[in-house]
Design a protein around this motif. Structure first.
Motif, mmCIF file in Angstrom:
data_model
loop_
_atom_site.group_PDB
_atom_site.id
_atom_site.type_symbol
_atom_site.label_atom_id
_atom_site.label_comp_id
_atom_site.label_asym_id
_atom_site.label_seq_id
_atom_site.Cartn_x
_atom_site.Cartn_y
_atom_site.Cartn_z
ATOM 1 N N THR A 13 45.091 37.042 37.482
ATOM 2 C CA THR A 13 45.303 36.908 36.335
ATOM 3 C C THR A 13 44.983 34.905 36.509
ATOM 4 O OG1 THR A 13 47.443 36.641 34.368
ATOM 5 C CG2 THR A 13 47.802 35.088 36.442
ATOM 6 N N LEU A 14 44.606 34.713 37.390
ATOM 7 C CA LEU A 14 43.747 33.352 37.629
ATOM 8 C C LEU A 14 42.910 33.274 38.215
ATOM 9 C CD1 LEU A 14 46.421 31.646 39.610
ATOM 10 C CD2 LEU A 14 45.847 31.034 37.049
ATOM 11 N N GLY A 15 41.587 34.414 38.180
ATOM 12 C CA GLY A 15 40.308 35.231 38.337
ATOM 13 C C GLY A 15 39.819 34.254 37.354
ATOM 14 N N PRO A 16 38.945 33.557 37.570
ATOM 15 C CA PRO A 16 37.910 32.833 36.720
ATOM 16 C C PRO A 16 37.007 33.471 35.485
ATOM 17 C CG PRO A 16 37.283 32.381 38.943
ATOM 18 C CD PRO A 16 38.026 33.018 39.012
ATOM 19 N N GLN A 123 37.497 43.418 35.231
ATOM 20 C CA GLN A 123 38.696 43.250 36.898
ATOM 21 C C GLN A 123 38.235 43.142 37.815
ATOM 22 O OE1 GLN A 123 41.640 45.397 36.194
ATOM 23 N NE2 GLN A 123 42.051 45.519 34.292
ATOM 24 N N PRO A 124 39.302 42.147 38.200
ATOM 25 C CA PRO A 124 38.736 42.286 39.852
ATOM 26 C C PRO A 124 38.813 42.827 41.051
ATOM 27 C CG PRO A 124 40.609 40.920 39.526
ATOM 28 C CD PRO A 124 39.846 41.655 37.961
ATOM 29 N N TRP A 125 38.052 44.052 41.212
ATOM 30 C CA TRP A 125 38.641 45.240 41.125
ATOM 31 C C TRP A 125 38.648 45.317 42.527
ATOM 32 C CZ3 TRP A 125 40.341 49.675 38.532
ATOM 33 C CH2 TRP A 125 38.817 49.324 37.738
ATOM 34 N N ALA A 126 38.750 44.565 43.473
ATOM 35 C CA ALA A 126 38.820 44.244 45.374
ATOM 36 C C ALA A 126 40.149 44.282 45.056
ATOM 37 C CB ALA A 126 38.180 43.123 45.448
ATOM 38 N N MET A 127 40.992 42.734 44.290
ATOM 39 C CA MET A 127 41.860 42.695 44.166
ATOM 40 C C MET A 127 43.283 43.570 43.843
ATOM 41 S SD MET A 127 42.489 39.513 45.080
ATOM 42 C CE MET A 127 41.423 37.612 44.753
ATOM 43 N N VAL A 128 42.417 44.454 42.620
ATOM 44 C CA VAL A 128 43.195 45.909 42.277
ATOM 45 C C VAL A 128 43.422 46.522 42.960
ATOM 46 C CG1 VAL A 128 43.131 47.027 39.892
ATOM 47 C CG2 VAL A 128 42.496 44.663 39.855
ATOM 48 N N ALA A 129 41.902 47.141 44.107
ATOM 49 C CA ALA A 129 42.403 47.966 44.952
ATOM 50 C C ALA A 129 43.973 47.800 45.740
ATOM 51 C CB ALA A 129 40.874 47.902 45.887
ATOM 52 N N SER A 159 47.763 35.628 31.343
ATOM 53 C CA SER A 159 46.939 34.338 31.508
ATOM 54 C C SER A 159 46.465 34.717 29.951
ATOM 55 C CB SER A 159 45.661 33.822 32.161
ATOM 56 O OG SER A 159 44.831 35.209 32.689
ATOM 57 N N LEU A 160 45.629 36.041 30.429
ATOM 58 C CA LEU A 160 45.095 36.527 28.758
ATOM 59 C C LEU A 160 46.389 36.831 27.812
ATOM 60 C CD1 LEU A 160 43.324 39.712 30.645
ATOM 61 C CD2 LEU A 160 42.532 37.526 29.748
ATOM 62 N N LEU A 161 47.346 37.162 28.159
ATOM 63 C CA LEU A 161 48.087 37.587 26.824
ATOM 64 C C LEU A 161 48.916 36.486 26.063
ATOM 65 C CD1 LEU A 161 50.975 39.844 28.713
ATOM 66 C CD2 LEU A 161 49.916 40.461 26.724
ATOM 67 N N GLN A 191 35.588 26.802 43.405
ATOM 68 C CA GLN A 191 36.355 26.613 43.708
ATOM 69 C C GLN A 191 37.515 27.609 43.625
ATOM 70 O OE1 GLN A 191 34.527 24.742 42.193
ATOM 71 N NE2 GLN A 191 34.588 22.577 42.836
ATOM 72 N N ALA A 192 37.695 28.036 42.594
ATOM 73 C CA ALA A 192 38.728 29.289 42.787
ATOM 74 C C ALA A 192 38.497 30.231 43.022
ATOM 75 C CB ALA A 192 39.395 28.658 40.902
ATOM 76 N N ILE A 193 36.844 30.616 43.105
ATOM 77 C CA ILE A 193 37.120 32.073 43.660
ATOM 78 C C ILE A 193 37.590 31.761 45.436
ATOM 79 C CG2 ILE A 193 34.830 33.296 43.975
ATOM 80 C CD1 ILE A 193 33.948 32.611 41.006
ATOM 81 N N VAL A 194 36.947 30.712 46.136
ATOM 82 C CA VAL A 194 37.129 30.196 47.054
ATOM 83 C C VAL A 194 38.743 30.290 47.233
ATOM 84 C CG1 VAL A 194 36.992 28.717 49.037
ATOM 85 C CG2 VAL A 194 34.890 29.575 47.424
ATOM 86 N N ALA A 195 39.266 29.594 46.917
ATOM 87 C CA ALA A 195 41.076 29.600 47.010
ATOM 88 C C ALA A 195 41.244 30.617 47.189
ATOM 89 C CB ALA A 195 41.629 28.881 46.383
ATOM 90 N N LEU A 196 41.241 31.536 45.985
ATOM 91 C CA LEU A 196 41.686 32.656 45.635
ATOM 92 C C LEU A 196 41.682 34.077 46.802
ATOM 93 C CD1 LEU A 196 41.795 33.093 41.703
ATOM 94 C CD2 LEU A 196 43.443 32.417 43.407
ATOM 95 N N SER A 197 40.331 33.990 46.858
ATOM 96 C CA SER A 197 40.023 35.205 47.683
ATOM 97 C C SER A 197 39.884 34.819 49.771
ATOM 98 C CB SER A 197 38.172 34.994 48.536
ATOM 99 O OG SER A 197 37.702 35.395 47.052
ATOM 100 N N LEU A 198 40.498 32.946 50.157
ATOM 101 C CA LEU A 198 40.879 32.891 51.030
ATOM 102 C C LEU A 198 42.221 33.349 50.818
ATOM 103 C CD1 LEU A 198 38.311 30.116 51.964
ATOM 104 C CD2 LEU A 198 38.089 32.129 52.661
ATOM 105 N N VAL A 199 42.620 32.714 50.054
ATOM 106 C CA VAL A 199 44.498 32.710 50.468
ATOM 107 C C VAL A 199 44.543 34.032 50.173
ATOM 108 C CG1 VAL A 199 46.499 32.302 48.885
ATOM 109 C CG2 VAL A 199 45.034 30.633 50.038
#
Length: 214
Positions: A13-16, A123-129, A159-161, A191-199
């Motif tokens: 939901t936080l994907g930029p 869709q952030p497909w890696a996260m969805v997978a 976030s969308l809703l 920065q958001a993409i990096v943080a979400l991907s690493l965490v």
């Protein structure tokens, strides 16, 4: 399973990228209807992935150390490693904010069908997978599993809703507030993409390794 789904749902939901595109859709003529089309397609993708996994498992999680269980953990490990590599590579590149993709500037005149297509494509497909690989553990004889799956879908769409409801019931102020939000997201996208991907990547790697060797 529940904690994994919560973390993955928050990351989705936080994907930029999709949030920026959604804000632009809401700002366009007929934005509320276009936003609804985007959300319906977004939800359809999440539900379809969950339904496909449940059809494969029959609603019964595979036994520990079985081939299906090991395959699910291996998939989560591969996805986690991919996210870590991507996030670290992006962190090492030029940290200066980059402008939004040029195609986003042309969202004002898109149709409802195109807005729905964006709900699928962004869709952030890696996260969805990763979420799908986690759903393998769902046991549909348990009400808790149903609630966890519903909560995951709602969390991944929250976030969308929230923006859709805001634009529907407070249209006068939504345009200004969403424009300010978009400006902030644009300035912090990398920065958001990096943080979400690493965490999320490190979490998936750690949990998967523990499951494989445990």
């Amino acid at each position: 399973m529940v904690l994994d789904l919560v973390l993955i749902g928050v990351a989705i939901t936080l994907g930029p990228l999709h949030n920026t595109a959604f804000i632009l859709l809401l700002s366009a003529p007929g934005g509320v209807r276009k936003g609804l089309a985007f959300i319906l397609a977004w939800l359809a993708c999440l539900v379809a992935v969950i339904a496909a996994v449940i059809l494969l498992t029959g609603g019964n999680p595979p036994t520990r150390n079985s081939n299906p269980s090991t395959a699910a953990l291996a998939l989560k490990l591969a996805l986690g490693l991919g996210m870590v590599v991507y996030g670290e590579g992006k962190r090492r590149r030029d940290p200066k904010p980059r402008p939004a993709p040029k195609w986003m500037a042309r969202l004002d005149g898109v149709s409802l069908w195109f807005a729905a297509a964006l709900g699928f494509l962004l869709q952030p497909w890696a996260m969805v997978a990763a979420g799908g690989a986690t759903v393998v553990q769902a046991h549909l004889s348990s009400i808790g599993s149903y609630l966890a799956l519903m909560g995951y879908v709602l969390l991944a769409t929250s976030s969308l809703l929230a923006m859709e409801l805001y634009a529907t019931f407070r249209p006068e102020t939504a345009h200004v507030r969403l424009a300010a939000l978009r400006s902030w997201v644009d300035g912090h996208q990398d920065q958001a993409i990096v943080a979400l991907s690493l965490v999320i990547g490190l979490w998936l790697v750690g949990k998967s390794i523990y499951g494989l060797v445990g």
